[in-house]
Motif scaffolding. Sequence first.
Motif, short mmCIF file in Angstrom:
data_model
loop_
_atom_site.label_atom_id
_atom_site.label_comp_id
_atom_site.label_asym_id
_atom_site.label_seq_id
_atom_site.Cartn_x
_atom_site.Cartn_y
_atom_site.Cartn_z
N ARG A 13 31.92 32.75 47.22
CA ARG A 13 32.26 33.87 48.11
C ARG A 13 33.76 33.96 48.34
NH1 ARG A 13 34.70 36.50 51.51
NH2 ARG A 13 33.93 37.24 53.52
N GLU A 14 34.41 32.81 48.56
CA GLU A 14 35.84 32.79 48.86
C GLU A 14 36.69 33.14 47.64
OE1 GLU A 14 36.47 28.97 50.56
OE2 GLU A 14 35.39 29.44 52.42
N GLN A 15 36.17 32.89 46.44
CA GLN A 15 36.90 33.29 45.24
C GLN A 15 36.87 34.80 45.06
OE1 GLN A 15 38.90 31.62 43.17
NE2 GLN A 15 38.62 29.87 44.52
N ILE A 16 35.82 35.42 45.55
CA ILE A 16 35.71 36.88 45.46
C ILE A 16 36.63 37.54 46.47
CG2 ILE A 16 34.15 38.84 45.79
CD1 ILE A 16 31.87 36.98 44.86
N LEU B 133 35.29 32.41 38.21
CA LEU B 133 35.93 33.29 39.19
C LEU B 133 37.31 32.77 39.58
CD1 LEU B 133 32.91 34.07 41.55
CD2 LEU B 133 33.81 35.47 39.69
N LYS B 134 37.44 31.47 39.71
CA LYS B 134 38.73 30.88 40.09
C LYS B 134 39.79 31.12 39.03
CE LYS B 134 40.86 26.45 41.31
NZ LYS B 134 40.66 24.99 41.49
N ASN B 135 39.40 31.13 37.78
CA ASN B 135 40.36 31.23 36.67
C ASN B 135 40.47 32.62 36.07
OD1 ASN B 135 41.31 28.27 35.84
ND2 ASN B 135 39.16 28.15 36.48
N TYR B 136 39.65 33.53 36.53
CA TYR B 136 39.65 34.88 35.96
C TYR B 136 40.98 35.58 36.24
CZ TYR B 136 37.81 39.43 34.54
OH TYR B 136 37.59 40.62 33.89
N ASP B 137 41.65 35.98 35.18
CA ASP B 137 42.96 36.64 35.26
C ASP B 137 43.98 35.81 36.06
OD1 ASP B 137 42.31 38.77 33.67
OD2 ASP B 137 41.77 40.09 35.34
N LYS C 247 29.49 50.05 41.61
CA LYS C 247 30.46 50.80 42.41
C LYS C 247 31.59 49.93 42.94
CE LYS C 247 27.12 54.29 43.97
NZ LYS C 247 26.47 54.93 45.15
N LEU C 248 31.47 48.63 42.78
CA LEU C 248 32.49 47.72 43.29
C LEU C 248 33.79 47.83 42.52
CD1 LEU C 248 30.32 44.49 43.83
CD2 LEU C 248 31.27 45.96 45.63
N LYS C 249 34.90 47.78 43.23
CA LYS C 249 36.21 47.80 42.59
C LYS C 249 36.74 46.39 42.32
CE LYS C 249 37.54 52.23 44.65
NZ LYS C 249 38.52 52.95 45.51
N ASN C 250 36.22 45.43 43.08
CA ASN C 250 36.61 44.04 42.91
C ASN C 250 35.90 43.48 41.67
OD1 ASN C 250 36.75 41.17 43.06
ND2 ASN C 250 37.14 41.29 45.26
N THR C 251 36.65 43.20 40.62
CA THR C 251 36.06 42.75 39.35
C THR C 251 35.33 41.41 39.51
OG1 THR C 251 37.83 43.85 38.14
CG2 THR C 251 36.53 42.23 36.93
N LYS C 252 35.91 40.51 40.28
CA LYS C 252 35.27 39.21 40.49
C LYS C 252 33.93 39.36 41.21
CE LYS C 252 39.29 36.11 40.57
NZ LYS C 252 39.99 35.06 41.35
N HIS C 253 33.91 40.24 42.17
CA HIS C 253 32.68 40.51 42.92
C HIS C 253 31.60 41.06 41.99
CE1 HIS C 253 30.90 42.20 46.94
NE2 HIS C 253 30.04 41.45 46.27
#
Length: 465
Positions: A89-92, A146-150, A280-286
């Motif tokens: 959750r915190e990485q998102i 998620l931690k390492n994404y981009d 519909k989410l804009k947050n890619t990690k989410h």
Amino acid sequence: MTRTAKLSFYFILFIIFGLIGMWMPLLGDDLHWGTYFGSNYFPQGIFTYYDGRYLGDLLVIAITKVKVLAFLAYGIFPTTIVYLIQKIREQISPAKNIGLVSSALATALILLTPASIFKQILGWHAGFANYLPSTIFPLFLLYLVLKNYDNKNVHYYRTSMFLIFLAAISAQFFAEHITLLNCFNIILVWIFLRKHFGEQFKKVLNLILIGNFIGAILMFINGAYLKILFGSDSYRSVSGGETKDTMLHYLRISYTPKHLIIVGIILMLFTILAILYSLKLKNTKHKLANFALLLSTYVVIAPFIVVSPFGSRCMFASYIFLVTIFTINLDIFFNNYEKILLPLFSLIALVLGVRMDYLAHDYGQTFDMQIEYSQYQNTISRDSQYFLKYRDDKYIWMTGPIETDNNFSELYVKNKDRNMVPINYYDWTDVKRKLKNKKFKSRDEYMKAFDKGILKKVKLIQAKN
């Protein structure tokens, strides 16, 4: 202050889950794992042809033999799952304050696991050892992604890389369907997401890929799977069919059509809503987290369409993935209300934890009294053997009534030709209550008095009937 609060929170979780493991009775094949079978499993080479769950089997032997290890295992592994859900959750999206809403809600939902699943996971040591720890690595992999994404600047020391590699191998020795899921997930990440990682994490990713496949190979070269493949295993198969205990067959015989329809509709609506919401989410990690968890939910259980036997324990991983989706999305959606939700969910989790500890303690006391009373009856001559019933079997894995349990009888009943008579929980606990404040010279004297009370109860019941 925040660090202290978090440590205190997870320490309380550790105690709650640990007490469940320490107090839960040994049921079914737990009794064999904790005695002669477990003692001979590795020394006599049984593991080479029994199954490839080497670490899961080692864990069940340890926790059925030593209560302190059961306390530690039950405390560590569920708490780790809760911790990873919070970290995902915190990485998102970083939490505004202390950031434990996902942890508190996830804890409550784990303690509220449907009874049919709970009894084969937290209510059965053998189920726990194989099916709960195995759920950790898929969540850990998602956290790393998620931690390492981009994020090209993440650095990993050699020690960390080696430990991750070791974890990737070790994660494959618990449950076969999770072993397959780990291989499936790492292939998808390696193919479709590799370009989003820095060079350091690409090396880590390669180590996970190699580790997962080494572990999978080491598991499936076990002699048990060759027998299954060629249809010579009397217990397991991959053929499916109506006569086999596959998932579809299990669901059909275990639940009513109405129940299956209701659960099916709820699951379908949840899946559709999760997909539409995620799109519909804009947050890619989410978005990535939601789709990864949703995919894992169905992929992990798919093998059981043809693989048997299937039990409710096999649904635990899917349940955890759905819990993770629900908790992180609710937490993020109501991020501004953390100060209200955290104490609310924490209180609910605490109440549920205390309740489950109380039930586990009661189950454990019944089990201990059952053994002691059976051993006492072995020393006297009569036609009947009396068995003390549990309060209920809602949260423990009992394949049949205690008086017909061959595993228990094999270890603790000397005369198998006696009439096996069950004693209602409230009857024998009433006898025990009446003896509570009386003093006895020895435990043997106490058991004589207890037995006398049981015989009086039996006579009263017979007269009433």
